[in-house]
Enzyme design. Sequence first.
Site, PDB file in Angstrom:
ATOM      1  N   GLY A   1       0.745  -1.188  -0.269  1.00  0.00           N
ATOM      2  CA  GLY A   1      -0.102   0.190  -0.115  1.00  0.00           C
ATOM      3  C   GLY A   1       0.691   1.318   0.320  1.00  0.00           C
ATOM      4  N   ASN A   2       0.051   2.462   0.183  1.00  0.00           N
ATOM      5  CA  ASN A   2       1.230   4.124   0.611  1.00  0.00           C
ATOM      6  C   ASN A   2       0.093   4.526   1.566  1.00  0.00           C
ATOM      7  OD1 ASN A   2      -1.071   5.739  -1.208  1.00  0.00           O
ATOM      8  ND2 ASN A   2      -0.483   3.713  -2.807  1.00  0.00           N
ATOM      9  N   ARG A   3       0.702   5.533   1.674  1.00  0.00           N
ATOM     10  CA  ARG A   3       0.579   6.876   2.863  1.00  0.00           C
ATOM     11  C   ARG A   3      -0.481   7.308   2.438  1.00  0.00           C
ATOM     12  NH1 ARG A   3       5.367   6.909   6.229  1.00  0.00           N
ATOM     13  NH2 ARG A   3       4.457   8.144   7.196  1.00  0.00           N
TER      14      ARG A   3
END
Length: 218
Positions: free
Chosen positions: A28-30
Site C-alpha cells: 500500500g502507500n501513505r
Amino acid sequence: MSASLAGRRVLVTAGPTYEDLDPVRFLGNRSSGKMGFAVAAAAVAAGAEVVLVAGPVHLSTPDGVQRIDARSAAQMHAAVLGALPADVYVGAAAVADFTPAGVATSKIKKRPGEDGLSLQLVRTRDILAEVAAHAARPRLVVGFAAETDDVDANARLKLAAKGADLIAANRVGLAGSGFEGDENTLVVHDAAGSRQLGPASKSAVATALVALIAGRLV
Ligand code: CTP
C-alpha cells in the site's frame, strides 16, 4: 463570484490502492485520501454531480457525493472507466504503479534457511493516461503528482506524458504538506505555466482547485 460547476459531472479518485500479496498482506502507500475527498466536497459545493472512486481510506463520504469503493489499482481502473463519461476527471488517488505478478492463495510462509524473499511485480494500467486518451475524454483531465524531489520538473513531465490538462503537484515528506496532514500546498501546472494554491487547509486548497477547474470550463 467564482464559476459554478452546476450541470457538470465530476469524477474524482482518492486514497491509496492496496495490492494483495496473499490473504493477509498487501502493498500500500501513505495516501490518506483527504485531498481527493476535499476536492469531491468542494465540487459538490460548486454545484457538480460528483462520483468519488475511493481506495481504502478511513473517511466518511461527503454529503451529496456518490461513492464507489475500490481496493486495488485494477478495481479502481474498472470503477473509473465504468463511471465515464464525465466533464471533469480529477485523479487524486495514489494508484500503485506496480502490483504483485500473482496473489498467493495461502499465506506466504518463511522457510528455514531462507534469509530473503523476492517479489515479482508488474506494472498496473495508468488510469489517468487512459482517461486522457479515452474516446469519452472529459473536457478537463487533472492529475496529481506526489514528489519528494524536483517537484516542478517532474510535474511538467507528467503533464506531457499522461496527456493531462493540469497536474497538481504536491511535495510529500514535508511537515505541512502531502499525504497525511490536514494542510497542503499544491502547485498546479498547465501547458502555459503554474500557480500555487496554499499553504492552507486541504479544504481551502480544494475549493481553490475547483474554482480553477470551473474557470476552465466556462
Ligand atoms: N495514476 C493513475 N494510474 C496509475 C498510476 C498513477 O491514474 N496506475 C495517476 C494518479 O492518480 C496521479 C498521477 O497518475 O494523478 C500520478 O502519477 P505517477 O506517475 O504515478 O506519479 P508517481 O506515483 O509519483 O510516479 P513516479 O514513480 O513516476 O514518480
